[in-house]
Design a protein around this motif. Structure first.
Motif, mmCIF file in Angstrom:
data_model
loop_
_atom_site.group_PDB
_atom_site.id
_atom_site.type_symbol
_atom_site.label_atom_id
_atom_site.label_comp_id
_atom_site.label_asym_id
_atom_site.label_seq_id
_atom_site.Cartn_x
_atom_site.Cartn_y
_atom_site.Cartn_z
ATOM 1 N N THR A 1 70.159 42.269 18.323
ATOM 2 C CA THR A 1 68.617 42.750 18.272
ATOM 3 C C THR A 1 68.240 42.127 16.863
ATOM 4 O OG1 THR A 1 69.795 44.663 16.913
ATOM 5 C CG2 THR A 1 69.124 45.068 19.362
ATOM 6 N N CYS B 1 64.233 42.983 15.681
ATOM 7 C CA CYS B 1 63.140 43.868 14.960
ATOM 8 C C CYS B 1 62.937 45.321 15.737
ATOM 9 C CB CYS B 1 61.766 43.345 15.473
ATOM 10 S SG CYS B 1 61.162 43.419 17.255
ATOM 11 N N LEU B 2 63.711 45.436 16.915
ATOM 12 C CA LEU B 2 63.697 46.912 17.599
ATOM 13 C C LEU B 2 62.450 47.293 17.999
ATOM 14 C CD1 LEU B 2 66.590 48.657 15.737
ATOM 15 C CD2 LEU B 2 66.807 47.346 18.034
ATOM 16 N N TYR B 3 61.298 46.541 18.061
ATOM 17 C CA TYR B 3 59.940 46.770 18.442
ATOM 18 C C TYR B 3 59.466 46.095 19.678
ATOM 19 C CZ TYR B 3 59.926 49.353 14.025
ATOM 20 O OH TYR B 3 59.983 50.474 13.157
ATOM 21 N N GLY B 4 60.356 44.951 20.187
ATOM 22 C CA GLY B 4 60.001 44.193 21.229
ATOM 23 C C GLY B 4 59.143 42.961 20.839
ATOM 24 N N SER B 5 59.132 42.634 19.420
ATOM 25 C CA SER B 5 58.357 41.458 19.233
ATOM 26 C C SER B 5 59.024 40.254 18.857
ATOM 27 C CB SER B 5 57.172 41.760 18.093
ATOM 28 O OG SER B 5 58.291 41.993 16.991
ATOM 29 N N CYS C 1 65.442 46.302 23.832
ATOM 30 C CA CYS C 1 65.148 47.430 22.690
ATOM 31 C C CYS C 1 63.818 48.233 23.188
ATOM 32 C CB CYS C 1 64.898 46.802 21.387
ATOM 33 S SG CYS C 1 63.135 45.850 21.191
ATOM 34 N N ILE C 2 63.122 47.821 23.999
ATOM 35 C CA ILE C 2 61.902 48.575 24.550
ATOM 36 C C ILE C 2 61.758 49.006 26.092
ATOM 37 C CG2 ILE C 2 60.539 47.876 22.394
ATOM 38 C CD1 ILE C 2 59.027 46.037 24.566
#
Length: 84
Positions: A41, A43-47, A63-64
């Motif tokens: 992983t 950013c854990l925000y998908g970017s 992650c998303i």
């Protein structure tokens, strides 16, 4: 929340492993852990894309994303990205 019925679960097979029933809606990072795998992983925000996996040939960001319903086994492997 009521317990999952068998229809709320889907068989998931990580690479060459045996299928394991995973509840629909389980985050892919959690499903990977249940199956004994770790997804990298960032950013854990998908970017950033560090957590990309392939589910039946479709790239998803673990992650998303979560396990979706399927009529057959979901086959999962880490996505190949030359930049990671």
């Amino acid at each position: 929340m009521s317990p999952s019925s068998p229809s709320d679960q889907v068989p998931v097979c990580w690479e060459d492993g045996d299928p394991v029933s995973i509840p629909v809606g389980t985050p892919w990072l959690t499903a990977a852990q249940i199956l004994g795998h770790t997804v990298p992983t960032g950013c854990l925000y998908g970017s950033c894309g560090a957590c990309e996996i392939e589910v039946n040939g479709h790239v998803v960001r673990a992650c998303i994303s979560s396990v979706c319903g399927s009529k057959g086994t979901l086959k999962v492997e880490l996505a190949t990205d030359p930049y990671w």
